[in-house]
Design a protein around this motif. Structure first.
Motif, short mmCIF file in Angstrom:
data_model
loop_
_atom_site.label_atom_id
_atom_site.label_comp_id
_atom_site.label_asym_id
_atom_site.label_seq_id
_atom_site.Cartn_x
_atom_site.Cartn_y
_atom_site.Cartn_z
N HIS A 72 0.82 -1.21 0.00
CA HIS A 72 0.00 0.00 0.00
C HIS A 72 0.85 1.26 0.00
CE1 HIS A 72 -3.33 2.65 0.55
NE2 HIS A 72 -2.86 3.11 1.70
N THR A 73 1.93 1.26 0.77
CA THR A 73 2.69 2.49 0.98
C THR A 73 4.13 2.37 0.52
OG1 THR A 73 3.20 1.77 3.23
CG2 THR A 73 1.29 3.19 2.94
N ALA A 74 4.90 1.58 1.24
CA ALA A 74 6.33 1.41 0.97
C ALA A 74 6.77 0.11 1.62
CB ALA A 74 7.13 2.59 1.52
N PRO A 75 7.82 -0.51 1.12
CA PRO A 75 8.33 -1.72 1.77
C PRO A 75 8.73 -1.44 3.21
CG PRO A 75 9.26 -1.49 -0.43
CD PRO A 75 8.54 -0.22 -0.14
N ASP B 37 3.47 4.83 6.54
CA ASP B 37 4.67 5.52 6.06
C ASP B 37 4.61 5.74 4.55
OD1 ASP B 37 5.62 5.58 8.60
OD2 ASP B 37 7.15 4.05 8.32
N ARG B 38 5.21 6.82 4.10
CA ARG B 38 5.19 7.14 2.67
C ARG B 38 6.51 6.77 2.00
NH1 ARG B 38 0.51 9.52 1.51
NH2 ARG B 38 -0.56 10.60 3.23
N MET B 39 6.40 6.44 0.75
CA MET B 39 7.57 6.05 -0.03
C MET B 39 8.43 7.27 -0.35
SD MET B 39 8.95 3.38 -1.53
CE MET B 39 10.34 3.19 -2.62
N ASP B 40 9.73 7.13 -0.24
CA ASP B 40 10.66 8.16 -0.70
C ASP B 40 10.87 7.94 -2.19
OD1 ASP B 40 12.76 9.81 -1.37
OD2 ASP B 40 13.94 9.34 0.41
N PRO B 41 10.43 8.86 -3.05
CA PRO B 41 10.56 8.65 -4.50
C PRO B 41 12.00 8.62 -4.99
CG PRO B 41 9.90 10.90 -4.05
CD PRO B 41 9.85 10.18 -2.73
N ASN B 42 12.93 8.97 -4.12
CA ASN B 42 14.35 8.95 -4.49
C ASN B 42 15.05 7.66 -4.05
OD1 ASN B 42 14.37 11.67 -5.59
ND2 ASN B 42 14.13 12.35 -3.47
N GLY B 43 14.28 6.73 -3.49
CA GLY B 43 14.88 5.46 -3.09
C GLY B 43 15.26 5.44 -1.62
N THR C 10 10.43 -4.25 -8.93
CA THR C 10 9.78 -2.95 -9.02
C THR C 10 8.74 -2.81 -7.94
OG1 THR C 10 10.11 -2.88 -11.42
CG2 THR C 10 8.45 -1.41 -10.51
N ILE C 11 8.81 -1.74 -7.16
CA ILE C 11 7.82 -1.46 -6.12
C ILE C 11 6.61 -0.79 -6.76
CG2 ILE C 11 7.36 -0.17 -4.00
CD1 ILE C 11 10.50 -0.15 -3.65
N ILE C 12 5.42 -1.31 -6.47
CA ILE C 12 4.18 -0.66 -6.89
C ILE C 12 3.36 -0.39 -5.64
CG2 ILE C 12 2.12 -0.75 -8.32
CD1 ILE C 12 3.48 -2.71 -10.13
N ALA C 13 2.95 0.86 -5.46
CA ALA C 13 2.22 1.26 -4.25
C ALA C 13 1.21 2.34 -4.60
CB ALA C 13 3.19 1.75 -3.19
N GLY C 14 0.35 2.65 -3.63
CA GLY C 14 -0.57 3.77 -3.74
C GLY C 14 -0.32 4.71 -2.58
N VAL D 83 -0.27 10.97 -6.71
CA VAL D 83 0.85 11.25 -7.62
C VAL D 83 1.14 12.74 -7.78
CG1 VAL D 83 0.59 9.10 -8.91
CG2 VAL D 83 -0.70 11.13 -9.63
N LEU D 84 0.20 13.60 -7.40
CA LEU D 84 0.44 15.04 -7.48
C LEU D 84 1.59 15.47 -6.58
CD1 LEU D 84 -3.20 16.45 -7.59
CD2 LEU D 84 -1.62 16.12 -9.50
N ASN D 85 1.95 14.65 -5.62
CA ASN D 85 3.12 14.93 -4.78
C ASN D 85 4.42 14.76 -5.56
OD1 ASN D 85 2.32 15.19 -1.66
ND2 ASN D 85 0.90 13.77 -2.65
N TYR D 86 4.35 14.10 -6.71
CA TYR D 86 5.56 13.80 -7.49
C TYR D 86 5.62 14.55 -8.81
CZ TYR D 86 5.76 9.75 -4.30
OH TYR D 86 5.80 8.93 -3.21
N HIS D 87 4.47 14.75 -9.43
CA HIS D 87 4.43 15.50 -10.70
C HIS D 87 3.05 16.15 -10.85
CE1 HIS D 87 3.35 11.42 -12.84
NE2 HIS D 87 2.36 11.86 -12.13
N PRO D 88 2.90 17.09 -11.78
CA PRO D 88 1.70 17.94 -11.81
C PRO D 88 0.46 17.31 -12.42
CG PRO D 88 3.22 18.61 -13.54
CD PRO D 88 3.95 17.58 -12.73
#
Length: 232
Positions: free
Chosen positions: A135-138, A161-167, A174-178, A182-187
């Motif tokens: 759901h969130t991050a490993p 906890d939220r995923m750090d998009p920078n790793g 490949t990690i897939i989460a919700g 996505v607006l937190n990452y791109h417009p």
């Protein structure tokens, strides 16, 4: 059989129904990465429907976990008082109202089903590619493959906890989460990937804003066999 993934439906039955109309569940399977309930009006209906479908598999989201904690604390009942304020502030009122109208047999089914929800699929293989579905991050766990509550070191943080998009990312999966819109990452309300290409991504976020409940919000559904996305 193709495998589809979506997340964060948040009670929006119209989008859920549209997605199901586009997937032949007699031939294919759907993985939902948590948060089918709350915010929208029909989360409880969607939860019941998902739990009764053979080829639909739900992972634990933070909203399902909030509901589960309350059901366990109050022995299957949800008091309508200050003790559920956090859930209500997170959009739980429609789910709570629908649950409280259900009979005892149905309520027991919901509680037992929530207790059995997996938290992650850590080595989910489709064709020649391996995915980590959560759901969130490993998070930290005691074993691999399918993680249940007893396998997770800190269940609360695992679903919040939220995923750090920078790793950092995994080397060969490949990690897939919700969870994080996505607006937190791109417009744009389009599926996000760290490389800009779903076929080479280390991290993919598929939460395209159903919880927003406005004209822009979308439910994204990703086919793991083709890495193509449909929006509803």
């Amino acid at each position: 059989m193709a495998v589809y993934v979506c997340s964060d439906i948040h009670g929006l039955r119209e989008k859920y129904d549209a997605l199901l109309e586009n997937i032949d569940l007699d031939q294919n399977s759907l993985m939902i990465l948590g948060d089918v309930i709350d915010r929208g009006p029909d989360g409880y209906f969607i939860l019941k429907d998902v739990l009764q479908r053979e080829n639909v598999h739900l992972l634990m989201g933070n909203h399902e976990y909030m509901m589960l904690e309350l059901l366990e604390k109050y022995h299957g009942r949800i008091p309508n008082d200050i003790h559920v304020l956090n859930w209500i502030l997170n959009g739980g009122a429609p789910t709570m109202a629908a649950y409280n109208k259900a009979d005892a047999q149905e309520q027991s089914f919901i509680l037992k089903s929530l207790q059995k929800l997996p938290f992650a699929y850590t080595d989910f293989k489709v064709n020649d590619r391996t995915f980590y579905l959560c759901h969130t991050a490993p998070g930290k766990a005691k074993r691999k493959n399918i993680l249940y509550r007893e396998d997770v070191m800190d269940p609360l943080h695992f679903v919040w906890d939220r995923m750090d998009p920078n790793g950092p990312f995994f080397r060969n999966k490949t990690i897939i989460a919700g969870h994080t819109i996505v607006l937190n990452y791109h417009p744009d309300l389009q599926v996000y990937s760290d490389t800009g290409d779903l076929k080479t991504a280390h991290y993919i976020d598929i939460d395209c804003g159903c919880a927003m409940q406005d004209e822009r919000s979308k439910l994204a559904c990703l086919c793991l066999d083709t890495m193509e996305v449909c929006y509803y």
